[in-house]
Design an enzyme around this catalytic site. Structure first.
Site, mmCIF file in Angstrom:
data_model
loop_
_atom_site.group_PDB
_atom_site.id
_atom_site.type_symbol
_atom_site.label_atom_id
_atom_site.label_comp_id
_atom_site.label_asym_id
_atom_site.label_seq_id
_atom_site.Cartn_x
_atom_site.Cartn_y
_atom_site.Cartn_z
ATOM 1 N N GLN A 1 8.626 0.766 12.752
ATOM 2 C CA GLN A 1 8.132 -0.619 12.709
ATOM 3 C C GLN A 1 9.211 -1.485 13.374
ATOM 4 O OE1 GLN A 1 7.688 -2.164 8.727
ATOM 5 N NE2 GLN A 1 6.653 -4.026 9.423
ATOM 6 N N GLY B 1 0.882 -8.423 -6.549
ATOM 7 C CA GLY B 1 -0.394 -8.854 -5.988
ATOM 8 C C GLY B 1 -1.482 -8.733 -7.045
ATOM 9 N N GLY C 1 6.389 -7.269 7.358
ATOM 10 C CA GLY C 1 5.478 -7.140 6.225
ATOM 11 C C GLY C 1 4.795 -5.784 6.173
ATOM 12 N N ALA D 1 56.329 38.526 -18.197
ATOM 13 C CA ALA D 1 56.233 37.071 -18.395
ATOM 14 C C ALA D 1 57.241 36.347 -17.508
ATOM 15 C CB ALA D 1 56.490 36.736 -19.858
ATOM 16 N N ASN E 1 43.361 40.943 -17.387
ATOM 17 C CA ASN E 1 43.614 39.816 -18.288
ATOM 18 C C ASN E 1 44.819 39.057 -17.755
ATOM 19 O OD1 ASN E 1 44.496 38.132 -20.391
ATOM 20 N ND2 ASN E 1 43.471 39.430 -21.903
ATOM 21 N N ASN F 1 -2.058 -4.950 -8.071
ATOM 22 C CA ASN F 1 -2.044 -3.921 -7.034
ATOM 23 C C ASN F 1 -0.814 -3.038 -7.237
ATOM 24 O OD1 ASN F 1 -1.723 -2.509 -4.632
ATOM 25 N ND2 ASN F 1 -1.082 -4.329 -3.458
ATOM 26 N N ARG G 1 16.211 -7.287 -2.453
ATOM 27 C CA ARG G 1 16.460 -7.477 -3.884
ATOM 28 C C ARG G 1 17.401 -6.415 -4.467
ATOM 29 N NH1 ARG G 1 10.155 -8.130 -5.280
ATOM 30 N NH2 ARG G 1 10.006 -7.089 -3.251
ATOM 31 N N GLY H 1 10.994 -1.641 4.847
ATOM 32 C CA GLY H 1 11.305 -2.966 4.316
ATOM 33 C C GLY H 1 12.812 -3.179 4.210
HETATM 34 C C1 UD1 Z 1 3.743 -5.065 -2.584
HETATM 35 C C2 UD1 Z 1 2.345 -5.636 -2.477
HETATM 36 C C3 UD1 Z 1 1.909 -6.170 -3.840
HETATM 37 C C4 UD1 Z 1 1.982 -5.066 -4.876
HETATM 38 C C5 UD1 Z 1 3.382 -4.445 -4.899
HETATM 39 C C6 UD1 Z 1 3.406 -3.234 -5.791
HETATM 40 C C7 UD1 Z 1 2.142 -6.481 -0.192
HETATM 41 C C8 UD1 Z 1 2.067 -7.695 0.664
HETATM 42 N N1 UD1 Z 1 2.298 -6.701 -1.505
HETATM 43 O O1 UD1 Z 1 4.640 -6.120 -2.883
HETATM 44 O O2 UD1 Z 1 0.568 -6.650 -3.780
HETATM 45 O O3 UD1 Z 1 1.647 -5.558 -6.147
HETATM 46 O O4 UD1 Z 1 3.772 -4.044 -3.568
HETATM 47 O O5 UD1 Z 1 4.713 -2.715 -5.892
HETATM 48 O O6 UD1 Z 1 2.043 -5.382 0.294
HETATM 49 N N2 UD1 Z 1 7.782 -2.335 3.841
HETATM 50 C C9 UD1 Z 1 7.816 -1.948 5.157
HETATM 51 N N3 UD1 Z 1 7.874 -2.905 6.133
HETATM 52 C C10 UD1 Z 1 7.901 -4.235 5.830
HETATM 53 C C11 UD1 Z 1 7.874 -4.633 4.489
HETATM 54 C C12 UD1 Z 1 7.794 -3.659 3.510
HETATM 55 O O7 UD1 Z 1 7.792 -0.755 5.452
HETATM 56 O O8 UD1 Z 1 7.954 -5.026 6.784
HETATM 57 C C13 UD1 Z 1 7.743 -1.319 2.785
HETATM 58 C C14 UD1 Z 1 8.929 -1.414 1.864
HETATM 59 O O9 UD1 Z 1 9.990 -0.572 2.306
HETATM 60 C C15 UD1 Z 1 8.368 -0.961 0.533
HETATM 61 C C16 UD1 Z 1 6.884 -1.255 0.638
HETATM 62 O O10 UD1 Z 1 6.617 -1.513 2.001
HETATM 63 O O11 UD1 Z 1 8.542 0.416 0.315
HETATM 64 C C17 UD1 Z 1 6.484 -2.458 -0.201
HETATM 65 O O12 UD1 Z 1 7.237 -3.576 0.198
HETATM 66 P P1 UD1 Z 1 7.821 -4.594 -0.866
HETATM 67 O O13 UD1 Z 1 8.545 -5.655 -0.158
HETATM 68 O O14 UD1 Z 1 8.525 -3.872 -1.934
HETATM 69 O O15 UD1 Z 1 6.440 -5.221 -1.438
HETATM 70 P P2 UD1 Z 1 6.243 -6.021 -2.763
HETATM 71 O O16 UD1 Z 1 6.739 -7.414 -2.592
HETATM 72 O O17 UD1 Z 1 6.816 -5.271 -3.880
HETATM 73 CA CA CA Z 2 7.969 -3.403 -4.035
#
Ligand code: UD1
Ligand code: CA
Length: 459
Positions: free
Chosen positions: A71, A137, A76, A419, A373, A170, A15, A11
């Site tokens: 990826q 979620g 997502g 010294a 020493n 979730n 933030r 991801g």
């Molecule tokens: C996600 C869940 C949400 C849950 C929350 C808990 C989804 C859509 N939502 O939201 O339901 O309550 O986690 O913390 O999954 N990542 C990738 N590739 C991407 C996007 C994200 O590998 O394209 C990875 C990120 O690095 C991260 C993890 O997936 O480690 C979760 O992504 P993040 O964007 O933090 O999801 P949340 O919005 O927190």
């Molecule tokens: Ca998260």
């Protein structure tokens, strides 16, 4: 209970507002993403696949033995698991973990798998009833409690008012049957508020979806910004300290003590306030550390006392005393019962058993024999401007105050240096070396100065 774990770490982590990938931010001495990997392994994962972004930012930062899947675009969490899907068998159980779920220990993963298998489910999500569910979620169930789907609430538009009232969230860890994942992932759509492929939509697509409530409403489930990062570090730090305390370490002030994940501390050691133990530091039994001590990758054997000090890659053997106000640099070895005192810096030097460097010294690239020493302000001049040289000091040597040893130089056993000496030549065993200008006294000097001064009061 063998299974494969997929850890999603591709991801953008926007933030965090950081040029460092979110999952590489430090949580108690480890990059964040190491925590879910460790939890998966502790729960029995036979394979761990980390989903990474194409930039290679995680290269060299992942633990030994993990596999990676790239990826191509951060489209997502559904896209993340789709990237790993070719590596997953249809018959196996797959645990998927958010890479930012640093605080999830092995226990809940085991509970998740057990529940998933007992229910004969295709997809099982771990949940909590959160005190503050905003942004997470939500788990939507029908009247008889069966899991229907997960709706996202991070951006407005995905969830209805009624769904926003649900407090079951979730956690970001899931169990899937490989075949169910293979069937559902290609069906994911990005017609949603974030325009992303939501892994959470797999729950609605699966024939048999289930949920397991971890029952920890205060759990910080993900780390999304630096405020949550600080909160996670605090929680994790307390867990680590509690483990040390339960195994016999006294921590005087847990809120002012920092101990990294892999630090080892022996029984009956006391950590005073302001103790910071980093990296691969190992501490023996019965030591007193602090107040105000920072050690990185150091080794202390037993009964070491160290106060107000900073150390990096240094070793102190049994009964050593250090500080207050000492700086131990890489390659420092302090043998049994040695003492390094106040305002002393030691680098790449071996201080022999019982030897003392009590005050105001710099000892670099030196070997100091047992029982020697070194008087206040003894300095090794180890650097001639181009090269570093060693100083070799034998056993039971006594240097007077303010002695410079200009390396390379060797001082024999039992020798004494006067010294203020600048020792540039070797000193034989048992000799007294004095290397300073002889004192000259000019008689009646002060009276002559008084007469010469224009205002008659002297200089
Ligand atoms: C996600 C869940 C949400 C849950 C929350 C808990 C989804 C859509 N939502 O939201 O339901 O309550 O986690 O913390 O999954 N990542 C990738 N590739 C991407 C996007 C994200 O590998 O394209 C990875 C990120 O690095 C991260 C993890 O997936 O480690 C979760 O992504 P993040 O964007 O933090 O999801 P949340 O919005 O927190
Ligand atoms: Ca998260």
């Amino acid at each position: 209970m063998s299974f494969t774990a997929v850890v999603m770490a591709a991801g953008k982590g926007t933030r965090m507002r950081s040029s460092t990938p979110k999952v590489l931010h430090d949580v108690c001495g480890l990059p964040m993403v190491h925590w879910p990997i460790r939890a998966a392994r502790a729960a029995g994962a036979t394979r761990v696949i980390v989903v990474t972004s194409p930039g290679g930012e995680l290269d060299g930062h992942l633990p030994e033995g993990v596999e990676t899947a790239v990826q191509p675009v951060a489209d997502g969490t559904g896209g993340a698991v789709a990237a790993a899907a070719p590596l997953l068998d249809a018959e196996e159980t797959v645990i998927v973990i958010n890479g930012d779920a640093a605080l999830i220990p092995a226990g809940p993963l085991t509970a998740l798998i057990e529940r998933h298998r007992a229910a004969g489910a295709d997809a099982t999500v771990a949940t909590i009833r959160a005190l503050d569910p905003s942004g997470y979620g939500r788990v939507i169930r029908d009247e008889d409690g069966s899991v229907l789907r997960i709706v996202e609430t991070r951006s407005p538009g995905d969830a209805t008012e009624a769904e926003l009232a649900v407090d079951e969230i979730n956690v970001g860890i899931y169990a899937f049957q490989g075949a169910a994942l293979h069937a559902a992932l290609p069906q994911l759509q990005s017609h949603n508020a974030q325009g992303e492929l939501y892994l959470t939509d797999v729950l609605a697509l699966a024939d048999r979806a289930a949920a397991v409530d971890l029952g920890d409403p205060g759990l910080l489930v993900g780390i999304n910004d630096r405020a949550e990062l600080a909160q996670a570090c605090e929680t994790m730090q307390r867990r680590l300290l509690d483990d040390h305390m339960r195994s016999g370490v006294t921590v005087v002030s847990p809120t002012s003590t920092v101990v990294d994940a892999d630090v080892v501390i022996g029984q009956d050691t006391v950590l005073e306030p302001g103790t910071v133990l980093r990296g691969a530091t190992v501490v023996g039994r019965g030591c007193r550390i602090g107040p105000q001590v920072t050690l990185t990758d150091c080794t202390l054997h037993d009964e070491v006392t160290i106060r107000h000090a900073f150390g990096v890659e240094a070793t102190a053997h049994d009964g050593v005393t250090i500080g207050p106000f000492a700086y131990l640099r890489p390659g420092t070895v302090l043998r049994d019962g040695a003492k390094v005192g106040t305002f002393v810096e030691v680098k790449n030097s071996d201080i022999g058993p019982g030897a003392k460097v009590p005050h105001l010294s710099y000892i670099g690239d030196a070997d100091v024999g047992a029982g020697s020493n070194l008087g206040a302000a003894t300095i090794t001049a180890n650097y001639d401007g181009r090269h570093k040289h060693r100083t070799t000091i034998g056993r039971d040597v006594r240097s007077g105050v303010d002695v410079s040893f200009v390396a390379p130089v060797t001082i024999g056993d039992g020798a004494v240096t006067g010294a203020g000496s600048v020792i540039t030549k070797d000193v034989p065993a048992g000799a007294l070396a004095i290397a300073r200008a002889r004192q000259t006294n000019l008689e009646d000097y002060a009276a002559g100065q008084d007469a010469a001064a224009p205002d008659g009061r002297g200089a």
